[in-house]
Enzyme design. Structure first.
Site, PDB file in Angstrom:
ATOM      1  N   GLU A 298      74.089  -4.292  19.685  1.00 17.51           N
ATOM      2  CA  GLU A 298      72.741  -4.510  20.210  1.00 17.51           C
ATOM      3  C   GLU A 298      72.435  -5.993  20.339  1.00 17.51           C
ATOM      4  O   GLU A 298      72.742  -6.784  19.444  1.00 17.51           O
ATOM      5  CB  GLU A 298      71.726  -3.860  19.263  1.00 17.51           C
ATOM      6  CG  GLU A 298      70.281  -4.008  19.719  1.00 17.51           C
ATOM      7  CD  GLU A 298      69.309  -3.262  18.829  1.00 17.51           C
ATOM      8  OE1 GLU A 298      68.097  -3.535  18.941  1.00 17.51           O
ATOM      9  OE2 GLU A 298      69.762  -2.419  18.010  1.00 17.51           O
TER      10      GLU A 298
ATOM     11  N   THR B  48      60.559  -0.740  14.517  1.00 19.06           N
ATOM     12  CA  THR B  48      60.717  -1.861  13.601  1.00 19.06           C
ATOM     13  C   THR B  48      60.551  -1.412  12.163  1.00 19.06           C
ATOM     14  O   THR B  48      59.820  -0.443  11.875  1.00 19.06           O
ATOM     15  CB  THR B  48      59.686  -2.964  13.922  1.00 19.06           C
ATOM     16  OG1 THR B  48      59.786  -4.006  12.961  1.00 19.06           O
ATOM     17  CG2 THR B  48      58.270  -2.427  13.914  1.00 19.06           C
ATOM     18  N   CYS B  49      61.220  -2.140  11.265  1.00 21.72           N
ATOM     19  CA  CYS B  49      61.024  -1.930   9.834  1.00 21.72           C
ATOM     20  C   CYS B  49      59.590  -2.217   9.417  1.00 21.72           C
ATOM     21  O   CYS B  49      59.143  -1.774   8.351  1.00 21.72           O
ATOM     22  CB  CYS B  49      61.986  -2.824   9.060  1.00 21.72           C
ATOM     23  SG  CYS B  49      61.821  -4.584   9.475  1.00 21.72           S
TER      24      CYS B  49
ATOM     25  N   ASP C 194      67.902  -5.013  23.891  1.00 25.13           N
ATOM     26  CA  ASP C 194      66.783  -5.202  22.973  1.00 25.13           C
ATOM     27  C   ASP C 194      65.936  -6.377  23.443  1.00 25.13           C
ATOM     28  O   ASP C 194      64.837  -6.210  23.961  1.00 25.13           O
ATOM     29  CB  ASP C 194      67.296  -5.411  21.550  1.00 25.13           C
ATOM     30  CG  ASP C 194      66.153  -5.590  20.544  1.00 25.13           C
ATOM     31  OD1 ASP C 194      64.976  -5.408  20.924  1.00 25.13           O
ATOM     32  OD2 ASP C 194      66.426  -5.910  19.381  1.00 25.13           O
TER      33      ASP C 194
ATOM     34  N   GLN D 193      67.024   0.129  23.780  1.00 22.05           N
ATOM     35  CA  GLN D 193      66.103   0.401  22.691  1.00 22.05           C
ATOM     36  C   GLN D 193      64.685   0.468  23.245  1.00 22.05           C
ATOM     37  O   GLN D 193      64.205  -0.471  23.879  1.00 22.05           O
ATOM     38  CB  GLN D 193      66.129  -0.657  21.585  1.00 22.05           C
ATOM     39  CG  GLN D 193      65.127  -0.278  20.500  1.00 22.05           C
ATOM     40  CD  GLN D 193      65.044  -1.185  19.307  1.00 22.05           C
ATOM     41  OE1 GLN D 193      64.229  -0.944  18.424  1.00 22.05           O
ATOM     42  NE2 GLN D 193      65.854  -2.222  19.248  1.00 22.05           N
TER      43      GLN D 193
END
Length: 436
Positions: free
Chosen positions: A286, A373-374, A320, A342
């Site tokens: 990615e 996202t985290c 991305d 993504q």
């Protein structure tokens, strides 16, 4: 302070009666990606150095969110969380999301648009928020994202069905009948967390957070060695018949290692080395480069993809950077610039836009990875699990957080619960002639 409609309907189909915004925390941190790429020195979990991206007070700062609460006229409350990506303000994304400054937006212009609307009308309600302008400007993507989640929850409650069913009806799709493959993200603890993923049989792993030359190696050798180690551990620790797909995010750093000038044979040879290191397991890379603009990124990604195909190197490239909005996703797909795109859910705005982006990939040779996202929340992650099921995405990110276990649990369990409910409904329809 919440905003409430005075003449909410009593009885009949529920309407949105009040809108409230509650500042909260997200599942990780905001990081100034540009400062990190420029060499900000890591100090334990923090970073030394000055921020580079506008609105950042420091290179790493606590993530923020806003919980949106919609009270319906039947007394139920629907929820969604406004959240933004870890690397806010980078790669063409909206600026840093500061929760306190956006509470008046949710309880003001957004509430004015929604009060009195029928809760069941998800498509129309979400479109109204997407089209809302303040001084001619669209709402921050995080606002559109969180409010649309609440609207999706409200529609599910009003219709007495799942969020997957609401989206399936909205887009005329046939939902997945099995859980979507979950993609685990390791954070910097890329070995210990990868071993956890292997032990749990996670289908796509490990992300790896390879966001600097130091982590990848000046000649790329550290990434190659890591993949070789990962393939070995998958063989040693994985469940019987474990057949994962490896997916690493390199945050554009390979573009720094191999340019200028761009040497096509050198790059394809390196990707071939990475593929050899993974053994029997497929590999996805990615964000191999960051060219500073969408057109430039599409050109370089397409060039790399063509080069790999011409050389017979079986590595998939994942878009991305500069692939943020629905229009961006469409441009990458139309140009054939990625094997996988993504769909970075907070960056697209309304959650319905993420569904549209996944569906745009159908019938093309580009697969859709429903990411994010985290730095999201449990509420936003659960909503995304329904988007993944309704659109039958190729894979979905484990989120929020960087601990892996928690995010994997959230996504896997939400999909399994929803599929179990669908099975129960199908059984009731076959035996009783309709839904109970």
């Amino acid at each position: 302070m919440e905003t409430r409609v005075a003449d909410a309907r009593v009885g009949g189909d529920p309407v949105i009666e009040s809108v409230r915004a509650v500042p909260g925390v997200s599942g990780f941190f905001f990081d100034d990606q540009r400062a990190i790429k420029a060499g900000a020195e890591q100090d334990g979990f923090a970073y030394h150095g000055d921020p580079v991206t506008p609105n950042f007070d420091r290179v790493r700062q606590a993530g923020e969110a806003i919980s949106v609460l919609l009270e319906l006229s039947d007394g139920t409350v629907a929820m969604g969380d406004c959240a933004a990506v870890q690397y806010s303000g980078a790669g063409g994304r909206d600026p840093l999301f500061e929760a306190d400054s956006f509470v008046p937006v949710v309880e003001g212009p957004v509430a004015e648009e929604l009060l009195g609307r029928e809760a069941a009308a998800f498509g129309a309600n979400a479109a109204a928020v997407e089209e809302t302008r303040i001084d001619g400007n669209r709402l921050h993507t995080a606002i559109r994202y969180g409010v649309s989640q609440a609207l999706l929850d409200a529609a599910g409650k009003a219709r007495r069905t799942t969020k997957t069913d609401v989206l399936t009806d909205e887009f005329g799709t046939k939902p997945a009948t099995e859980p979507i493959p979950v993609f685990g993200q390791s954070g910097d603890d890329r070995r210990r967390n990868a071993e956890k993923m292997v032990l749990k049989g996670v289908p796509v792993l490990p992300h790896g957070l390879f966001n600097s030359v130091e982590k990848i190696g000046e000649d790329g050798s550290r990434l190659r060695d890591y993949l070789d180690w990962l393939a070995t551990r998958a063989d040693e620790l994985g469940p019987s018949e474990y057949d994962p797909r490896f997916h690493v995010d390199v945050y554009g750093v390979l573009g720094e290692i191999f340019s200028p000038p761009y040497d096509r044979p050198e790059v394809t040879d390196y990707f071939a080395d990475l593929r050899d290191a993974t053994g029997p397991y497929p590999l996805q890379v990615e964000g191999p480069m960051d060219e500073g603009g969408r057109a430039e990124q599409i050109h370089s990604m397409a060039e790399l993809r063509d080069g790999l195909a011409d050389a017979g190197v079986g590595v998939d490239v994942v878009a991305d950077e500069w692939c943020n909005t629905l229009e961006d996703v469409q441009a990458f797909v139309d140009a054939g610039a990625a094997d996988l795109v993504q769909v970075k859910t907070p960056d697209l705005g309304g959650i319905q836009r993420s569904a549209e982006a996944v569906l745009y990939c159908r019938g093309t040779d580009t697969r859709a990875y429903l990411g994010g996202t985290c730095n999201e929340t449990v509420e936003s992650a659960r909503a995304c699990a329904h988007v993944a099921l309704a659109t039958d995405a190729a894979q979905v990110l484990a989120k929020p957080g960087m601990g892996f276990d928690e995010g994997y649990m959230v996504m896997a369990n939400e999909m399994r619960r929803t599929l179990a409910l669908a099975d129960a409904v199908d059984g009731s329809e076959s035996h009783d002639g309709g839904r109970k």
